[in-house]
Each structure stands twice: as structure tokens, then as C-alpha cells.
Design a protein around this motif. Structure first.
Motif, PDB file in Angstrom:
ATOM      1  N   VAL A 217      11.474  37.918  -4.343  1.00 56.69           N
ATOM      2  CA  VAL A 217      12.728  37.529  -4.981  1.00 56.69           C
ATOM      3  C   VAL A 217      12.672  36.080  -5.437  1.00 56.69           C
ATOM      4  O   VAL A 217      13.085  35.745  -6.555  1.00 56.69           O
ATOM      5  CB  VAL A 217      13.913  37.745  -4.019  1.00 56.69           C
ATOM      6  CG1 VAL A 217      15.161  37.041  -4.539  1.00 56.69           C
ATOM      7  CG2 VAL A 217      14.192  39.236  -3.843  1.00 56.69           C
ATOM      8  N   ASP A 218      12.154  35.208  -4.594  1.00 54.74           N
ATOM      9  CA  ASP A 218      12.056  33.793  -4.965  1.00 54.74           C
ATOM     10  C   ASP A 218      11.190  33.608  -6.207  1.00 54.74           C
ATOM     11  O   ASP A 218      11.489  32.757  -7.063  1.00 54.74           O
ATOM     12  CB  ASP A 218      11.486  32.983  -3.801  1.00 54.74           C
ATOM     13  CG  ASP A 218      12.484  32.809  -2.667  1.00 54.74           C
ATOM     14  OD1 ASP A 218      13.693  33.050  -2.900  1.00 54.74           O
ATOM     15  OD2 ASP A 218      12.067  32.429  -1.553  1.00 54.74           O
ATOM     16  N   GLY A 219      10.127  34.396  -6.308  1.00 56.89           N
ATOM     17  CA  GLY A 219       9.276  34.318  -7.495  1.00 56.89           C
ATOM     18  C   GLY A 219       9.999  34.767  -8.750  1.00 56.89           C
ATOM     19  O   GLY A 219       9.887  34.125  -9.808  1.00 56.89           O
ATOM     20  N   LYS A 220      10.766  35.838  -8.654  1.00 57.35           N
ATOM     21  CA  LYS A 220      11.519  36.328  -9.807  1.00 57.35           C
ATOM     22  C   LYS A 220      12.612  35.349 -10.207  1.00 57.35           C
ATOM     23  O   LYS A 220      12.855  35.139 -11.403  1.00 57.35           O
ATOM     24  CB  LYS A 220      12.135  37.695  -9.489  1.00 57.35           C
ATOM     25  CG  LYS A 220      11.126  38.825  -9.381  1.00 57.35           C
ATOM     26  CD  LYS A 220      11.825  40.153  -9.120  1.00 57.35           C
ATOM     27  CE  LYS A 220      10.820  41.300  -9.080  1.00 57.35           C
ATOM     28  NZ  LYS A 220      11.484  42.608  -8.826  1.00 57.35           N
ATOM     29  N   VAL A 221      13.259  34.747  -9.232  1.00 57.82           N
ATOM     30  CA  VAL A 221      14.310  33.772  -9.526  1.00 57.82           C
ATOM     31  C   VAL A 221      13.734  32.566 -10.258  1.00 57.82           C
ATOM     32  O   VAL A 221      14.325  32.056 -11.223  1.00 57.82           O
ATOM     33  CB  VAL A 221      15.011  33.340  -8.223  1.00 57.82           C
ATOM     34  CG1 VAL A 221      15.886  32.117  -8.457  1.00 57.82           C
ATOM     35  CG2 VAL A 221      15.852  34.476  -7.655  1.00 57.82           C
ATOM     36  N   ALA A 222      12.577  32.111  -9.814  1.00 61.33           N
ATOM     37  CA  ALA A 222      11.955  30.940 -10.444  1.00 61.33           C
ATOM     38  C   ALA A 222      11.576  31.207 -11.891  1.00 61.33           C
ATOM     39  O   ALA A 222      11.629  30.296 -12.737  1.00 61.33           O
ATOM     40  CB  ALA A 222      10.730  30.521  -9.638  1.00 61.33           C
ATOM     41  N   ALA A 223      11.210  32.461 -12.205  1.00 61.70           N
ATOM     42  CA  ALA A 223      10.760  32.791 -13.553  1.00 61.70           C
ATOM     43  C   ALA A 223      11.878  33.258 -14.476  1.00 61.70           C
ATOM     44  O   ALA A 223      11.663  33.419 -15.686  1.00 61.70           O
ATOM     45  CB  ALA A 223       9.681  33.875 -13.476  1.00 61.70           C
ATOM     46  N   ALA A 224      13.067  33.471 -13.938  1.00 62.14           N
ATOM     47  CA  ALA A 224      14.162  34.070 -14.716  1.00 62.14           C
ATOM     48  C   ALA A 224      14.899  33.048 -15.562  1.00 62.14           C
ATOM     49  O   ALA A 224      14.841  31.840 -15.315  1.00 62.14           O
ATOM     50  CB  ALA A 224      15.147  34.744 -13.763  1.00 62.14           C
ATOM     51  N   GLN A 225      15.610  33.570 -16.575  1.00 62.23           N
ATOM     52  CA  GLN A 225      16.578  32.744 -17.285  1.00 62.23           C
ATOM     53  C   GLN A 225      17.742  32.445 -16.343  1.00 62.23           C
ATOM     54  O   GLN A 225      18.028  33.216 -15.417  1.00 62.23           O
ATOM     55  CB  GLN A 225      17.118  33.476 -18.518  1.00 62.23           C
ATOM     56  CG  GLN A 225      16.155  33.587 -19.667  1.00 62.23           C
ATOM     57  CD  GLN A 225      16.838  34.232 -20.863  1.00 62.23           C
ATOM     58  OE1 GLN A 225      17.406  35.321 -20.780  1.00 62.23           O
ATOM     59  NE2 GLN A 225      16.798  33.549 -21.988  1.00 62.23           N
ATOM     60  N   HIS A 226      18.414  31.332 -16.586  1.00 60.04           N
ATOM     61  CA  HIS A 226      19.520  30.951 -15.713  1.00 60.04           C
ATOM     62  C   HIS A 226      20.779  30.667 -16.523  1.00 60.04           C
ATOM     63  O   HIS A 226      20.708  30.254 -17.682  1.00 60.04           O
ATOM     64  CB  HIS A 226      19.152  29.718 -14.885  1.00 60.04           C
ATOM     65  CG  HIS A 226      18.215  29.999 -13.762  1.00 60.04           C
ATOM     66  ND1 HIS A 226      16.882  30.277 -13.960  1.00 60.04           N
ATOM     67  CD2 HIS A 226      18.412  30.041 -12.404  1.00 60.04           C
ATOM     68  CE1 HIS A 226      16.284  30.469 -12.791  1.00 60.04           C
ATOM     69  NE2 HIS A 226      17.196  30.337 -11.834  1.00 60.04           N
ATOM     70  N   LEU A 227      21.904  30.906 -15.871  1.00 64.79           N
ATOM     71  CA  LEU A 227      23.214  30.601 -16.425  1.00 64.79           C
ATOM     72  C   LEU A 227      23.854  29.563 -15.513  1.00 64.79           C
ATOM     73  O   LEU A 227      23.943  29.762 -14.297  1.00 64.79           O
ATOM     74  CB  LEU A 227      24.073  31.871 -16.468  1.00 64.79           C
ATOM     75  CG  LEU A 227      25.372  31.857 -17.269  1.00 64.79           C
ATOM     76  CD1 LEU A 227      25.056  31.826 -18.756  1.00 64.79           C
ATOM     77  CD2 LEU A 227      26.199  33.108 -16.924  1.00 64.79           C
ATOM     78  N   THR A 228      24.271  28.453 -16.076  1.00 60.19           N
ATOM     79  CA  THR A 228      24.937  27.425 -15.264  1.00 60.19           C
ATOM     80  C   THR A 228      26.428  27.727 -15.206  1.00 60.19           C
ATOM     81  O   THR A 228      27.099  27.814 -16.239  1.00 60.19           O
ATOM     82  CB  THR A 228      24.706  26.025 -15.857  1.00 60.19           C
ATOM     83  OG1 THR A 228      23.301  25.770 -15.918  1.00 60.19           O
ATOM     84  CG2 THR A 228      25.352  24.968 -14.972  1.00 60.19           C
ATOM     85  N   VAL A 229      26.928  27.910 -13.988  1.00 63.26           N
ATOM     86  CA  VAL A 229      28.307  28.357 -13.779  1.00 63.26           C
ATOM     87  C   VAL A 229      29.063  27.324 -12.953  1.00 63.26           C
ATOM     88  O   VAL A 229      28.552  26.809 -11.953  1.00 63.26           O
ATOM     89  CB  VAL A 229      28.332  29.723 -13.064  1.00 63.26           C
ATOM     90  CG1 VAL A 229      29.777  30.184 -12.837  1.00 63.26           C
ATOM     91  CG2 VAL A 229      27.557  30.766 -13.860  1.00 63.26           C
ATOM     92  N   GLY A 230      30.290  27.032 -13.370  1.00 63.00           N
ATOM     93  CA  GLY A 230      31.159  26.126 -12.622  1.00 63.00           C
ATOM     94  C   GLY A 230      32.350  26.871 -12.044  1.00 63.00           C
ATOM     95  O   GLY A 230      32.982  27.680 -12.740  1.00 63.00           O
ATOM     96  N   LEU A 231      32.659  26.616 -10.783  1.00 59.09           N
ATOM     97  CA  LEU A 231      33.772  27.262 -10.092  1.00 59.09           C
ATOM     98  C   LEU A 231      34.863  26.249  -9.791  1.00 59.09           C
ATOM     99  O   LEU A 231      34.573  25.107  -9.430  1.00 59.09           O
ATOM    100  CB  LEU A 231      33.288  27.890  -8.781  1.00 59.09           C
ATOM    101  CG  LEU A 231      32.048  28.781  -8.834  1.00 59.09           C
ATOM    102  CD1 LEU A 231      31.725  29.320  -7.443  1.00 59.09           C
ATOM    103  CD2 LEU A 231      32.238  29.921  -9.828  1.00 59.09           C
ATOM    104  N   VAL A 232      36.112  26.675  -9.898  1.00 59.75           N
ATOM    105  CA  VAL A 232      37.251  25.793  -9.648  1.00 59.75           C
ATOM    106  C   VAL A 232      38.066  26.349  -8.488  1.00 59.75           C
ATOM    107  O   VAL A 232      38.555  27.480  -8.540  1.00 59.75           O
ATOM    108  CB  VAL A 232      38.139  25.665 -10.898  1.00 59.75           C
ATOM    109  CG1 VAL A 232      39.375  24.833 -10.584  1.00 59.75           C
ATOM    110  CG2 VAL A 232      37.351  25.037 -12.040  1.00 59.75           C
ATOM    111  N   GLN A 233      38.208  25.558  -7.438  1.00 56.27           N
ATOM    112  CA  GLN A 233      38.982  25.923  -6.255  1.00 56.27           C
ATOM    113  C   GLN A 233      40.065  24.867  -6.049  1.00 56.27           C
ATOM    114  O   GLN A 233      39.798  23.760  -5.613  1.00 56.27           O
ATOM    115  CB  GLN A 233      38.062  26.005  -5.034  1.00 56.27           C
ATOM    116  CG  GLN A 233      38.773  26.335  -3.732  1.00 56.27           C
ATOM    117  CD  GLN A 233      37.790  26.478  -2.576  1.00 56.27           C
ATOM    118  OE1 GLN A 233      36.847  27.258  -2.645  1.00 56.27           O
ATOM    119  NE2 GLN A 233      38.011  25.713  -1.522  1.00 56.27           N
ATOM    120  N   THR A 234      41.299  25.214  -6.388  1.00 57.39           N
ATOM    121  CA  THR A 234      42.390  24.218  -6.388  1.00 57.39           C
ATOM    122  C   THR A 234      43.031  24.013  -5.027  1.00 57.39           C
ATOM    123  O   THR A 234      43.826  23.094  -4.853  1.00 57.39           O
ATOM    124  CB  THR A 234      43.490  24.642  -7.377  1.00 57.39           C
ATOM    125  OG1 THR A 234      44.008  25.919  -6.963  1.00 57.39           O
ATOM    126  CG2 THR A 234      42.950  24.717  -8.792  1.00 57.39           C
TER     127      THR A 234
END
Length: 521
Positions: A217-234
Motif C-alpha cells: 500500500v505504501d508503494g502504491k500511495v507513493a506512486a499515485a496521483q494526489h489531491l490536496t484537501v482542506g478540512l474546516v472544523q469550526t
């Protein structure tokens, strides 16, 4: 080992209570996970050489104590979610603990029935029965025993093959084998080396598989495309959403702008129920001022009002909008919370809603389609839907196009449960969906715990509980499916068939023996 039949009358009941205490102390929130490896030993001793009916009662006591101690936050949930007074909340906890405690009761009954004169078979009877019951017994809040091991990733990776039920099987198997070893030792029968060796080999194989899968899994994660996501907790609770809706929406907009000013993100996510929207249809554009004019896509929770089939309907929904406010897709919550989002039989007896004025009347969603963000497919669930493996598996099948989503999102409001162990329990249960489907899980809540979970079920970053925070992380976009994704809870159904067959055979055999004795007389 002294049997329960030779003990003072109250001792077995004390042992059952100890099992219940060990159960909730070993579970998520209290997090003494190693206690779950031995929590059944006192109960197994208590039900030794007793009738199945008495074993049922002993198991029920253990189950009521375990669920009552572990899910004490149910009291506040009834108060906050349904507006119930404290005595009603306490009654609700007792009833729920009694209902969920039936799992232990039926398990104890079955073990007593099937192991009488067959003690050496306990090591497989106990985990098979447990897994079968955990699969088929209906629960409002499923709380799989295997979730207690969420901090031990080398033991949990088998969930991509068996689901979380397989981890529950493993935990009970450890309990049963340890009990068998101790019982034989104290009875002077010597150590059952075959059972001990089988447990040792099983644990080695499970840990080796865990190490292999984590590295993969770590190998696949390193090679994958990524999406940068921001979370808001008020850090605004459910009551604030009703009393200060406008102010809270503005806080989400302001915190989102601050987040984007500090870090670049491809997507911003708000939790469940932030906005209330009346729309003519599921298509169209939402004014950018309402969403904060963030210049990036936004995934957010909303109470959605629509006119459908000649009536006004309310949905607990998630909406995905692009940078211009255009609605890219919606998802309506399917698994609704009884007495909070609907009242059972309320359609047949409308007066029930008058008796519970704080209960909402939402319609259940029907669509299982993922939401599309450019070329990427997002699986979205709302609130406690993420603790139902079969529902998330259905969403991960990709809808009508059959294209498996690349990442999972969950929008939640856990403020109903106060400052309790519930947020951690919810997150730990949800983390197993990542292992089962080998996808990252992004969870955003209004009061915590918001988190990013990697495809190995590890919580890589998280917020606190009742804190005001933003969280940004990179999420891998993966492909492919798993054995669990293809075949679901096969181990639960297999154990159910084996259990039913074994109980039927033993029951028929016992009746024949009884008939034979009566004829002999």
C-alpha cells in the motif's frame, strides 16, 4: 481449573461482569486493546458446565455491562438529538445495551450448547459463532469487536480479504485458545500443543500478511496521483447550527479563506448540515457568496429542500460545487438515524412526530452514484453511514458506470455525543472502510474528530475533539478493488451457515438421546 458449578452462586455473575468491564475498557475510546485478547476468559469459565439457558443469561449480563459502559454517551445523544429528558436517556441506554448485549448472550448460549462434551472444539466453535452473530444480529450502532484493534495495523490488514468481521474472528480465536490452554493446564491435562501451535502459526501468518500489505500500500500511495484537501472544523455544535446559522456559515467561509491563504488546496470540505438550501432541482448554480467565493471546488453538507413527486421533501445531503458555484453532484444520506432523522412507523402513525418534536423527518436517499470532480470519482457518505461496511461497499461499486471511486469522503456531525469517547469510536470504526476497500478516507466533522485515514487504515492526521481547526493533507487517488470489495461479508455468511448447521445437528442429537432415555425407562 475449578468449574463454575463448584463455585459460590454469585461468582459466575461476577465473572460475567468482569468480562463486560474488560470489553469496554479494551474497546475504542478507552483503547486498552490488549484486554480484548482475554476479555472472554472470565465468561468462558462462568458458562463451563452450565445449561445453555443459564449461559445465555450470564452472557447477557456481560453484554449489558460491556455496552452500557462503552456507549454511555447514548444518554446525551437522546437528550441532544431527540430532546429527551435525562430519565428517558438512561432508559434508552439500558435498552440499547440490552439489545446489543444479545450478541454475547446468544454467543454464550451457543458455546454452552455446542461444547458440552466437546471442549476441545471450543477453539473454533467460539470464533465461528461470534462472527456469525456479529454479522446477522441487527444493531442501530454496529460496533464490531475487531475495531478494537485499529491501533495494531499488522493485525487489521486481513480486513481487505475478510472485512472487519475477520478481525473479530481473530480476536475471539485468541480468547478461546488462551482459555483452552489455561483450562487444560489447571485441570492437569497438560498443554494442548496443537491448539497453541495453531494459534502461533495463525498470528505469524496474519502479521506477515499485514507487513506485506502495508508495504504494498505504501508503494502504491507513493506512486499515485494526489489531491490536496482542506478540512474546516469550526467547533460549533448542532444547537448552534439552529440558533446561529448565518454566523456559522460565515465562520466556514472565513476559515476556508484563511486555509487557502496559508496552503494551496484542490478541494475544501465542510461537515454535515452546514447550509440549508431550497433548490428547484439538483442542478444549477449556488451563489458564490454563499459558498465563500473560494476559487476552488467545495464539498459541503446541507439540509436540502426539494419539490419532488408533488410534495416537499427534506434530505440530509452532500453537495459538490465547482469554483463558480455550479453543482457537480449531490448525495443524499441513505441510512438515517431512527428517532433523530426519522421516527420508525412515523409515516403510518404521524402523531409520533408530534410526541417527539425534536425529531426530523428526512427522506432516505436512493442514489449510490459517486460524485465527479474533474476526472476523479469521489465516494461520499454522511454521518454514521461510514460504520456500515455493506453500505460503503455498495457506494464503492461505482454506481451505474461501475467505475470504482478513487477516494472516500465522510461528512459528519458528532457534536450530539458531547466530550465523550464516541468521536474516537466513530473514527476507528470508519477507518476499517479504508482497509476493506484500499482507499483513503477523508472525514470532516464540525466539533471533531476530523481526520485523514490512509488505505492501510492508519490515521495519518487528525484534529482534536471540541477544537477549532483546519486540516490540510494530500490524498492518494488509487484504483483497483479487493477481495472484500468483490465478495463482501463472505466470512460472516460462511460462519452463519456453519453455526446453524452445528446447532441443528447437536439439537437433533440431544433430542434423540433424550427420546432414547425415555424409551429405556
Amino acid at each position: 481449573m475449578t468449574t463454575s458449578s463448584n463455585s459460590p452462586p454469585l461468582t459466575p455473575w461476577g465473572a460475567a461482569i468482569i468480562t463486560g468491564v474488560l470489553l469496554f475498557l479494551g474497546y475504542v475510546g478507552f483503547d486498552q486493546f490488549y484486554l480484548e485478547w482475554i476479555f472472554l476468559l472470565p465468561l468462558l469459565w462462568a458458562i463451563r458446565d452450565v445449561r445453555p439457558r443459564r449461559a445465555f443469561l450470564l452472557g447477557w449480563v456481560a453484554g449489558i455491562v460491556g455496552h452500557g459502559g462503552g456507549f454511555y454517551w447514548i444518554i446525551q445523544m437522546f437528550q441532544q438529538f431527540a430532546g429527551a429528558p435525562l430519565p428517558v436517556g438512561i432508559v434508552g441506554l439500558v435498552l440499547l445495551a440490552a439489545a446489543n448485549g444479545v450478541v454475547l448472550a446468544v454467543w454464550a448460549w451457543g458455546v454452552s450448547l455446542l461444547t458440552r462434551g466437546r471442549e476441545r472444539h471450543l477453539v473454533w466453535i467460539a470464533p465461528v459463532l461470534w462472527t456469525a452473530i456479529e454479522k446477522v444480529w441487527p444493531e442501530v450502532f454496529p460496533n464490531y469487536l475487531g475495531a478494537s484493534q485499529y491501533k495494531v495495523p499488522h493485525l487489521t490488514q486481513i480486513a481487505d480479504f475478510t472485512g472487519v468481521l475477520g478481525v473479530s474472528f481473530l480476536v475471539v480465536y485468541i480468547n478461546a485458545t488462551l482459555y483452552r490452554i489455561l483450562a487444560c493446564r489447571f485441570e492437569g491435562k497438560g498443554v494442548p500443543w496443537r491448539a497453541a501451535a495453531a494459534l502461533g502459526v495463525t498470528l505469524v501468518l496474519v502479521v506477515a500478511y499485514g507487513e506485506f500489505r502495508i508495504r504494498e500500500v505504501d508503494g502504491k500511495v507513493a506512486a499515485a496521483q494526489h489531491l490536496t484537501v482542506g478540512l474546516v472544523q469550526t467547533n460549533r455544535g448542532a444547537a448552534d447550527l439552529h440558533l446561529s446559522a448565518g454566523a456559522i456559515q460565515q465562520e466556514h467561509r472565513d476559515m476556508s479563506k484563511a486555509l487557502l491563504a496559508a496552503k494551496k488546496a484542490d478541494l475544501v470540505v465542510w461537515p454535515e448540515g452546514v447550509l440549508s438550501l431550497g433548490l428547484p432541482s439538483r442542478e444549477g448554480t449556488i451563489p458564490t457568496w454563499a459558498l465563500g467565493d473560494l476559487k476552488v471546488p467545495l464539498l459541503f453538507g446541507a439540509c436540502l429542500q426539494l419539490n419532488e413527486e408533488g410534495e416537499t421533501r427534506f434530505y440530509n445531503s452532500a453537495l459538490l460545487a465547482d469554483a463558480s458555484g455550479k453543482i457537480l453532484g449531490t448525495y443524499d444520506k441513505t441510512v438515517l438515524v431512527p428517532f433523530g432523522e426519522y421516527i420508525p412507523f412515523g409515516d403510518v402513525f404521524p402523531v409520533l412526530y408530534a410526541w417527539s418534536p425534536y425529531s426530523s423527518k428526512f427522506f432516505s436517499g436512493k442514489s449510490v452514484e459517486p460524485l465527479k470532480l474533474g476526472p476523479h470519482l469521489l465516494s461520499v457518505s454522511i454521518c454514521y453511514e461510514d460504520i456500515f461496511p455493506t453500505h460503503i461497499r455498495k457506494l464503492m461499486r461505482g454506481g451505474s458506470e461501475g467505475r470504482t471511486p478513487a477516494v472516500m469522503f465522510n461528512l459528519t456531525n458528532d457534536s450530539w455525543y458531547g466530550n465523550s469517547t464516541e468521536p474516537m469510536e466513530h473514527l476507528a470504526l470508519a477507518s476499517f472502510r479504508s482497509i476493506e476497500n484500499r482507499r483513503s478516507l477523508v472525514r470532516v466533522t464540525n466539533t471533531g474528530i476530523s481526520a485523514f485515514v490512509d488505505p492501510a487504515g492508519r490515521i495519518t492526521s487528525r484534529t482534536g475533539v471540541w477544537t477549532r481547526e483546519v486540516l490540510v493533507d494530500r490524498v492518494p487517488l488509487l484504483e483497483g478493488t479487493t477481495v472484500y470489495g468483490a465478495f463482501g461479508d463472505w466470512i460472516g455468511w460462511l460462519c452463519a451457515v456453519i453455526s446453524l448447521g452445528a446447532i441443528t445437528l447437536v439439537t437433533v442429537s440431544n433430542r434423540r438421546d433424550l427420546t432414547g432415555k425415555q424409551n429405556a425407562l
